[in-house]
Scaffold this motif. Structure first.
Motif, mmCIF file in Angstrom:
data_model
loop_
_atom_site.group_PDB
_atom_site.id
_atom_site.type_symbol
_atom_site.label_atom_id
_atom_site.label_comp_id
_atom_site.label_asym_id
_atom_site.label_seq_id
_atom_site.Cartn_x
_atom_site.Cartn_y
_atom_site.Cartn_z
ATOM 1 N N LYS A 7 5.726 5.655 0.370
ATOM 2 C CA LYS A 7 4.357 5.163 0.244
ATOM 3 C C LYS A 7 3.824 5.389 -1.165
ATOM 4 O O LYS A 7 3.117 4.546 -1.718
ATOM 5 C CB LYS A 7 3.455 5.857 1.253
ATOM 6 C CG LYS A 7 3.718 5.445 2.692
ATOM 7 C CD LYS A 7 2.809 6.185 3.643
ATOM 8 C CE LYS A 7 3.076 5.791 5.084
ATOM 9 N NZ LYS A 7 2.205 6.531 6.035
ATOM 10 N N ALA A 8 4.158 6.557 -1.760
ATOM 11 C CA ALA A 8 3.682 6.848 -3.115
ATOM 12 C C ALA A 8 4.231 5.835 -4.110
ATOM 13 O O ALA A 8 3.502 5.332 -4.977
ATOM 14 C CB ALA A 8 4.099 8.269 -3.507
ATOM 15 N N ARG A 9 5.531 5.518 -3.990
ATOM 16 C CA ARG A 9 6.107 4.517 -4.893
ATOM 17 C C ARG A 9 5.455 3.148 -4.677
ATOM 18 O O ARG A 9 5.129 2.439 -5.630
ATOM 19 C CB ARG A 9 7.619 4.407 -4.655
ATOM 20 C CG ARG A 9 8.414 5.648 -5.023
ATOM 21 C CD ARG A 9 9.905 5.351 -5.012
ATOM 22 N NE ARG A 9 10.705 6.542 -5.113
ATOM 23 C CZ ARG A 9 11.281 7.149 -4.089
ATOM 24 N NH1 ARG A 9 11.137 6.657 -2.875
ATOM 25 N NH2 ARG A 9 11.996 8.241 -4.265
ATOM 26 N N LYS A 10 5.273 2.802 -3.433
ATOM 27 C CA LYS A 10 4.707 1.497 -3.120
ATOM 28 C C LYS A 10 3.299 1.355 -3.671
ATOM 29 O O LYS A 10 2.966 0.367 -4.346
ATOM 30 C CB LYS A 10 4.702 1.300 -1.604
ATOM 31 C CG LYS A 10 4.044 0.004 -1.157
ATOM 32 C CD LYS A 10 4.040 -0.094 0.362
ATOM 33 C CE LYS A 10 3.324 -1.352 0.824
ATOM 34 N NZ LYS A 10 3.294 -1.449 2.303
ATOM 35 N N PHE A 11 2.453 2.364 -3.399
ATOM 36 C CA PHE A 11 1.067 2.258 -3.839
ATOM 37 C C PHE A 11 0.931 2.455 -5.341
ATOM 38 O O PHE A 11 0.007 1.928 -5.953
ATOM 39 C CB PHE A 11 0.203 3.250 -3.070
ATOM 40 C CG PHE A 11 0.066 2.913 -1.607
ATOM 41 C CD1 PHE A 11 -0.382 1.662 -1.218
ATOM 42 C CD2 PHE A 11 0.407 3.821 -0.629
ATOM 43 C CE1 PHE A 11 -0.507 1.325 0.122
ATOM 44 C CE2 PHE A 11 0.297 3.498 0.716
ATOM 45 C CZ PHE A 11 -0.162 2.250 1.091
ATOM 46 N N ALA A 12 1.849 3.241 -5.946
ATOM 47 C CA ALA A 12 1.816 3.384 -7.398
ATOM 48 C C ALA A 12 2.104 2.044 -8.064
ATOM 49 O O ALA A 12 1.440 1.647 -9.025
ATOM 50 C CB ALA A 12 2.818 4.443 -7.848
ATOM 51 N N LEU A 13 3.101 1.337 -7.564
ATOM 52 C CA LEU A 13 3.418 0.018 -8.100
ATOM 53 C C LEU A 13 2.268 -0.956 -7.849
ATOM 54 O O LEU A 13 1.939 -1.790 -8.696
ATOM 55 C CB LEU A 13 4.706 -0.503 -7.452
ATOM 56 C CG LEU A 13 5.196 -1.874 -7.916
ATOM 57 C CD1 LEU A 13 5.476 -1.850 -9.414
ATOM 58 C CD2 LEU A 13 6.432 -2.291 -7.140
ATOM 59 N N GLU A 14 1.637 -0.827 -6.694
ATOM 60 C CA GLU A 14 0.512 -1.700 -6.370
ATOM 61 C C GLU A 14 -0.641 -1.471 -7.341
ATOM 62 O O GLU A 14 -1.263 -2.427 -7.836
ATOM 63 C CB GLU A 14 0.055 -1.434 -4.935
ATOM 64 C CG GLU A 14 -1.111 -2.292 -4.481
ATOM 65 C CD GLU A 14 -1.510 -1.995 -3.052
ATOM 66 O OE1 GLU A 14 -2.565 -2.500 -2.623
ATOM 67 O OE2 GLU A 14 -0.778 -1.261 -2.372
ATOM 68 N N ALA A 15 -0.927 -0.186 -7.641
ATOM 69 C CA ALA A 15 -2.017 0.117 -8.569
ATOM 70 C C ALA A 15 -1.700 -0.394 -9.972
ATOM 71 O O ALA A 15 -2.579 -0.916 -10.668
ATOM 72 C CB ALA A 15 -2.263 1.622 -8.591
ATOM 73 N N PHE A 16 -0.438 -0.227 -10.399
ATOM 74 C CA PHE A 16 -0.049 -0.707 -11.720
ATOM 75 C C PHE A 16 -0.180 -2.228 -11.816
ATOM 76 O O PHE A 16 -0.681 -2.778 -12.795
ATOM 77 C CB PHE A 16 1.385 -0.270 -12.027
ATOM 78 C CG PHE A 16 1.887 -0.713 -13.358
ATOM 79 C CD1 PHE A 16 1.389 -0.155 -14.524
ATOM 80 C CD2 PHE A 16 2.849 -1.705 -13.467
ATOM 81 C CE1 PHE A 16 1.845 -0.566 -15.768
ATOM 82 C CE2 PHE A 16 3.311 -2.121 -14.696
ATOM 83 C CZ PHE A 16 2.808 -1.551 -15.848
ATOM 84 N N ALA A 17 0.278 -2.916 -10.767
ATOM 85 C CA ALA A 17 0.183 -4.384 -10.759
ATOM 86 C C ALA A 17 -1.271 -4.836 -10.782
ATOM 87 O O ALA A 17 -1.614 -5.840 -11.434
ATOM 88 C CB ALA A 17 0.896 -4.937 -9.537
ATOM 89 N N GLU A 18 -2.119 -4.096 -10.102
ATOM 90 C CA GLU A 18 -3.542 -4.475 -10.065
ATOM 91 C C GLU A 18 -4.176 -4.391 -11.448
ATOM 92 O O GLU A 18 -5.019 -5.226 -11.805
ATOM 93 C CB GLU A 18 -4.283 -3.568 -9.082
ATOM 94 C CG GLU A 18 -5.730 -3.947 -8.881
ATOM 95 C CD GLU A 18 -6.418 -3.058 -7.873
ATOM 96 O OE1 GLU A 18 -7.626 -3.268 -7.630
ATOM 97 O OE2 GLU A 18 -5.753 -2.142 -7.330
ATOM 98 N N THR A 19 -3.775 -3.408 -12.247
ATOM 99 C CA THR A 19 -4.335 -3.294 -13.600
ATOM 100 C C THR A 19 -3.862 -4.409 -14.526
ATOM 101 O O THR A 19 -4.487 -4.682 -15.555
ATOM 102 C CB THR A 19 -3.967 -1.938 -14.219
ATOM 103 O OG1 THR A 19 -2.548 -1.815 -14.288
ATOM 104 C CG2 THR A 19 -4.537 -0.790 -13.409
ATOM 105 N N LEU A 20 -2.731 -5.033 -14.161
ATOM 106 C CA LEU A 20 -2.215 -6.117 -15.002
ATOM 107 C C LEU A 20 -2.821 -7.482 -14.658
ATOM 108 O O LEU A 20 -2.653 -8.439 -15.425
ATOM 109 C CB LEU A 20 -0.689 -6.209 -14.877
ATOM 110 C CG LEU A 20 0.102 -5.001 -15.406
ATOM 111 C CD1 LEU A 20 1.596 -5.237 -15.188
ATOM 112 C CD2 LEU A 20 -0.189 -4.770 -16.883
ATOM 113 N N LEU A 21 -3.502 -7.567 -13.542
ATOM 114 C CA LEU A 21 -4.063 -8.863 -13.140
ATOM 115 C C LEU A 21 -5.087 -9.405 -14.151
ATOM 116 O O LEU A 21 -5.079 -10.612 -14.446
ATOM 117 C CB LEU A 21 -4.696 -8.742 -11.750
ATOM 118 C CG LEU A 21 -3.712 -8.489 -10.604
ATOM 119 C CD1 LEU A 21 -4.467 -8.399 -9.275
ATOM 120 C CD2 LEU A 21 -2.650 -9.568 -10.548
ATOM 121 N N PRO A 22 -5.976 -8.569 -14.711
ATOM 122 C CA PRO A 22 -6.901 -9.116 -15.729
ATOM 123 C C PRO A 22 -6.175 -9.696 -16.946
ATOM 124 O O PRO A 22 -6.636 -10.667 -17.553
ATOM 125 C CB PRO A 22 -7.766 -7.911 -16.110
ATOM 126 C CG PRO A 22 -7.713 -7.018 -14.921
ATOM 127 C CD PRO A 22 -6.332 -7.174 -14.373
#
Length: 199
Positions: free
Chosen positions: A88-103
């Motif tokens: 879960k930590a890997r999954k959500f860490a990647l999710e948070a990183f991807a979210e910062t790249l959306l802008p």
């Protein structure tokens, strides 16, 4: 009495009875005495003690086996929970990183949608998008390695491309050809640098 007179024998039925020398045992006294239980033979006592010891060992073995199985099950559950948490930590860490790249993605799409953009507009948009990207990387603890000139060469963070003559001290960075990057103090990529040669 005349010694020559004959002695008259006493009849047998008139003789005094003689007590029997063998006495008849008193059975009433023996019957009144308390009865003592028979003592078991030593072999029977030893067998009973061995059986009791065996039963105790079997009960102890069952208790130890149960405790072992419980501990094993708990360890397995702990391992599974740890694996799930790491996943879960890997999954959500990647999710948070991807979210910062959306802008950053949005800015690039907006720039590409502008028709007939001037070079000045493109340059301004590129700088703005770069700032967004660097901010996103910084939020995820990705930091650049960009040593200024004169910095002592660090083989852990720098990769020397060549040695060049320089007025600087030997084994110092002269220029950076490509930035490196760290993530949480771990090198993702070393900086490519030119290093001052010995004089």
């Amino acid at each position: 009495m005349n010694p020559h007179d004959e002695l008259t024998p006493i009849p047998s039925h008139e003789a005094e009875p003689v007590a029997n020398s063998t006495a008849t045992p008193d059975t009433s006294a023996a019957a009144a005495a308390p009865t003592t239980p028979p003592t078991p033979p030593p072999a029977a006592v030893g067998e009973a003690s061995a059986e009791q010891r065996l039963a105790e060992l079997q009960a102890k073995h069952a208790s130890v086996s149960d405790a072992y199985l419980r501990a094993k099950a708990e360890a397995e559950n702990t391992r599974r929970r740890a694996e799930e948490e790491m996943s879960k930590a890997r999954k959500f860490a990647l999710e948070a990183f991807a979210e910062t790249l959306l802008p950053v993605c949005d800015s690039l799409e907006a720039a590409a949608a502008v028709p007939n953009a001037t070079a000045e507009q493109l340059l301004e948009g590129t700088h703005a998008t770069l700032r967004q990207l660097l901010a996103a990387l910084e939020r995820n603890k990705v930091l650049p390695i960009n040593p200024p000139a004169g910095t002592r060469f660090d083989p852990h963070h720098h990769q020397a491309i060549s040695l060049v003559p320089s007025e600087q001290d030997a084994n110092t960075v002269v220029s950076v050809l490509q930035k490196g990057y760290l993530i949480a103090d771990r090198v993702l990529r070393p900086a490519l640098v030119m290093v001052a040669a010995p004089k």
